[in-house]
Design an enzyme around this catalytic site. Sequence first.
Site, PDB file in Angstrom:
ATOM      1  N   HIS A  38      48.540  44.628  33.508  1.00 20.60           N
ATOM      2  CA  HIS A  38      49.770  43.956  33.938  1.00 20.60           C
ATOM      3  C   HIS A  38      50.559  43.437  32.756  1.00 20.60           C
ATOM      4  O   HIS A  38      51.778  43.356  32.803  1.00 20.60           O
ATOM      5  CB  HIS A  38      49.442  42.850  34.952  1.00 20.60           C
ATOM      6  CG  HIS A  38      49.057  43.423  36.273  1.00 20.60           C
ATOM      7  ND1 HIS A  38      47.761  43.480  36.697  1.00 20.60           N
ATOM      8  CD2 HIS A  38      49.814  44.034  37.212  1.00 20.60           C
ATOM      9  CE1 HIS A  38      47.730  44.091  37.875  1.00 20.60           C
ATOM     10  NE2 HIS A  38      48.952  44.434  38.205  1.00 20.60           N
ATOM     11  N   ARG A  79      56.936  42.672  47.831  1.00 21.80           N
ATOM     12  CA  ARG A  79      55.513  42.742  48.177  1.00 21.80           C
ATOM     13  C   ARG A  79      54.965  41.330  48.332  1.00 21.80           C
ATOM     14  O   ARG A  79      55.227  40.456  47.507  1.00 21.80           O
ATOM     15  CB  ARG A  79      54.758  43.464  47.052  1.00 21.80           C
ATOM     16  CG  ARG A  79      53.279  43.613  47.318  1.00 21.80           C
ATOM     17  CD  ARG A  79      52.618  44.481  46.284  1.00 21.80           C
ATOM     18  NE  ARG A  79      52.497  43.824  45.007  1.00 21.80           N
ATOM     19  CZ  ARG A  79      52.009  44.406  43.917  1.00 21.80           C
ATOM     20  NH1 ARG A  79      51.635  45.673  43.957  1.00 21.80           N
ATOM     21  NH2 ARG A  79      51.909  43.755  42.789  1.00 21.80           N
ATOM     22  N   GLU A  92      46.848  52.137  47.758  1.00 20.58           N
ATOM     23  CA  GLU A  92      46.258  51.873  46.440  1.00 20.58           C
ATOM     24  C   GLU A  92      44.773  52.190  46.375  1.00 20.58           C
ATOM     25  O   GLU A  92      44.134  51.954  45.353  1.00 20.58           O
ATOM     26  CB  GLU A  92      46.425  50.393  46.087  1.00 20.58           C
ATOM     27  CG  GLU A  92      47.856  49.961  45.984  1.00 20.58           C
ATOM     28  CD  GLU A  92      47.995  48.494  45.601  1.00 20.58           C
ATOM     29  OE1 GLU A  92      48.248  48.225  44.441  1.00 20.58           O
ATOM     30  OE2 GLU A  92      47.856  47.646  46.491  1.00 20.58           O
ATOM     31  N   ASN A 110      48.536  52.879  39.944  1.00 19.62           N
ATOM     32  CA  ASN A 110      47.698  52.152  38.966  1.00 19.62           C
ATOM     33  C   ASN A 110      46.354  51.809  39.606  1.00 19.62           C
ATOM     34  O   ASN A 110      45.292  52.103  39.059  1.00 19.62           O
ATOM     35  CB  ASN A 110      48.376  50.846  38.525  1.00 19.62           C
ATOM     36  CG  ASN A 110      49.785  51.073  38.039  1.00 19.62           C
ATOM     37  OD1 ASN A 110      50.108  52.146  37.550  1.00 19.62           O
ATOM     38  ND2 ASN A 110      50.627  50.068  38.172  1.00 19.62           N
ATOM     39  N   CYS A 140      55.252  53.632  43.107  1.00 22.93           N
ATOM     40  CA  CYS A 140      55.696  52.510  42.272  1.00 22.93           C
ATOM     41  C   CYS A 140      54.707  52.194  41.162  1.00 22.93           C
ATOM     42  O   CYS A 140      54.893  51.233  40.418  1.00 22.93           O
ATOM     43  CB  CYS A 140      55.958  51.276  43.122  1.00 22.93           C
ATOM     44  SG  CYS A 140      54.482  50.643  43.938  1.00 22.93           S
TER      45      CYS A 140
HETATM   46  C1  PEP Z   1      49.795  49.777  41.487  1.00 22.99           C
HETATM   47  O1  PEP Z   1      48.631  49.414  41.696  1.00 22.99           O
HETATM   48  O2  PEP Z   1      50.102  50.942  41.145  1.00 22.99           O
HETATM   49  C2  PEP Z   1      50.893  48.821  41.628  1.00 22.99           C
HETATM   50  C3  PEP Z   1      52.143  49.210  41.536  1.00 22.99           C
HETATM   51  O3  PEP Z   1      50.564  47.494  41.811  1.00 22.99           O
HETATM   52  P1  PEP Z   1      50.128  46.548  40.582  1.00 22.99           P
HETATM   53  O4  PEP Z   1      50.373  47.311  39.305  1.00 22.99           O
HETATM   54  O5  PEP Z   1      50.924  45.312  40.671  1.00 22.99           O
HETATM   55  O6  PEP Z   1      48.684  46.324  40.833  1.00 22.99           O
HETATM   56 MG    MG Z   2      48.246  47.472  42.584  1.00 25.04          MG
END
Ligand code: PEP
Ligand code: MG
Length: 583
Positions: free
Chosen positions: A200, A343, A444, A467, A515
Site C-alpha cells: 500500500h 469502497r 479479491e 493485488n 482496480c
Molecule cells: C486489490 O486488492 O487489488 C485492491 C485494489 O485493493 P487494495 O490494494 O486496497 O487491497
Molecule cells: Mg485488496
Amino acid sequence: MTVLARTDIFIFMKILQGVSASAGIGAGTVFIVPETEQTAVDKKSISKSEVESQWKRFLQAVDQVKKDLRTIDNSDDKEQTAIFEAYTVMLDDPVFTEQIKKSHESNLTNIEYAVYEQYQLAAEAMRSMGDAYLSQRADDICDVFGRVVNVLLEKKRFDVEAVPENAVIIAKMLLPTDAVMLAKRNPAAVVLAEGGVNSHFAILARNYAIPAVLGIKDILQNAADGDKAIVNGDTGSVIINPDEVKARQYEKDRAAEEKREKELAVFKTKQALSADGEKFGIFANIGSVEEAENAYNEGADGIGLFRTEFLFMNANRILSEDEQYDVYSKVLKNMGKKPVTIRTLDAGADKVVPLEELSGADETNPLLGWRAIRVSLAKVDLFKTQLRALFRASVHGNLRIMFPLVCTIEELEKALEIVDEVKAELKKQKIKFSENVKIGIMVETAAAAFISDFFAETVDFFSIGTNDLTQYSLGVDRDNTKVSYLFDEMHPAILRMIQQVVKNADKKGVSVSVCGEMASRPAGIAVLAGLGVRNFSMSASQVCAAKELLSKHTVKEFEALAKKALNTSSAAKIKKLAESLLK
Ligand code: PEP
Ligand code: MG
C-alpha cells in the site's frame, strides 16, 4: 537548474539498484527517516479505578510490539532474527511483567511511567556489573520496552514538519500513513530498504506521483543526511552523490520526462478508444478529496476505487458520520456526473485503523484474519455509520458502493440487509438519499472469482482487485521483498480466473472493472482488454498513459494476445507475448 554533483574530495559516488515502485525521476538532498527513539516519560498519579484499564493498554501495547517486530524482521539476517526472538522472550518475561504490575499498582503511577521506570532500573543494574554482555542486554531491554512505551504514548515515528521540502526520503520501511504525510512535503523521491511494489505504500507513492525505489537492503549504510541523490523510479537505480557526468545525465532525463508528460497531456480531454474505436472507461483510484481533484484534472472518467480506510488512517481515528459525509460529498460534487465508486472500510493487515480490537489483536496471520468486510459485519455500528454517510452523500453525484474481500454469499446478503436497514432508517428520519446507488463487490479471492456466477445474480458490478487476488491465489505476501519474485498477476491462473469473472458478469449484464495495479501496467492492460475488460482503475498519474496505450491497438490484437496468454504456461512467457505486441 539543479546543482547536484558533490565535488568534495572525500565523497564518492555510489550507484545502487533496487526495484522500481513508482515512475519518474527525482533528485535532491537526502533526508533519512530516523527510527523512533525513547526519551524521558512524565510521571503522573492515577486513581485505583484506572489501574485495570491502564494495565489492559499495557498488554495490548506489548502485543503490538511483538507484531511490529515480526513485521520488521523480514531480512535474511540470522543475527537480527535471533535478537528479535530474544526481544519477544523479554516481552513475555513473567517476572519482569509482574515487577511492572506491582510498581504500577502500589505507586499508582501512569502505566507509561511504570514501564519506563522499571526498564531503566533493570538496565542500570545490568550496566553497573561492568560486564560487556550484560551491558548489551541492558541496551536490548531499553530498545524493546522503549518501543512499548512509544506505543502507549502513541508516539509518531517521526515529525513530518522536520522533513525538508523536495528531499529524497530514505528509510528502512515506511507505512502507508507515512506516504500520506510525506506527500505534504513534496518529496523528490523515496527510497526504501524494504517493501514490495504492490504494498500500500507503493500504491500511495504512485497515487501521489512520487518516484520510488524499494528493496535496496543496504541503502542506509550508503547514504547520509545531506548527501545528494538521484532516484530513477523507472529503472530502479539510485545514485548517491552523483558526479558531474551523472548530474548532467539527470538534467537530460528530466527534460525528456517533461517532454513525455506534455505528449501524454493531450489524452486528458480524450475518451479512451482502441485503434478500432471501441470505448474504454479509465477511472482513478484515490484515498482523499485532494486525489479526487487530481483525478478530475487528469481526465479520469470517474473514481473506480476510493480506499476509505486511508481517511481513518490519515486522521488516526474513526471519523464521525458527519465528517465522512463531508468527504464523500466533496468527492461526489468534484466528479460531477461521473461515477464514483466508494469502497467501505478495508481495514486490517497493513492498513491499521485505530480500532481497539484491530490494533491490539495479535493475529498470527493478519492477512487471513479480521479485515475488510469481516470487520464491518462484526462492528455493525461502524458499518452503519459509514453507510449512512454514503447514502446521505449520494444526492450529490453518481455514487456506487463497493464491499471489500467478500468471499461468501452470506457475507454479501448480510451486508445488503444492513444497507436496507440504513435506507429504512434514513427514510424514517426523512433524510434524502438517491435510490440509484449501485452496489458491487471486490473480487479479491479465488473463492469470489469461482462463484462470481452466484454473486452476479445479486450485485450491480464487480471490481477485480488483482493485488489481493494475486496475493491470496499465489500464496505470496504482497509486501514481502523476499518472495516478491513470485508475485505476478500475469500468472496464467490469475488470467483464467479473470476470464471466468468477465464471462459470468457478461451473462448477467454486470459491469466489470479492474482496480488492482495490473490495470495500470502496459502488459496487464493489453491482456485484460483482450479478456473483455472495458473499465480500468488506477492512480491518476497513469490515466493518460493507459489511454494512449489503448489507442495504439485494435481489440482484435488484444483478443489474440489474451487467447495465446490463456494457453501459455507462465507469467514470464505471457509477458514476453505482451511485450512483442506493445513494442
Ligand atoms: C486489490 O486488492 O487489488 C485492491 C485494489 O485493493 P487494495 O490494494 O486496497 O487491497
Ligand atoms: Mg485488496
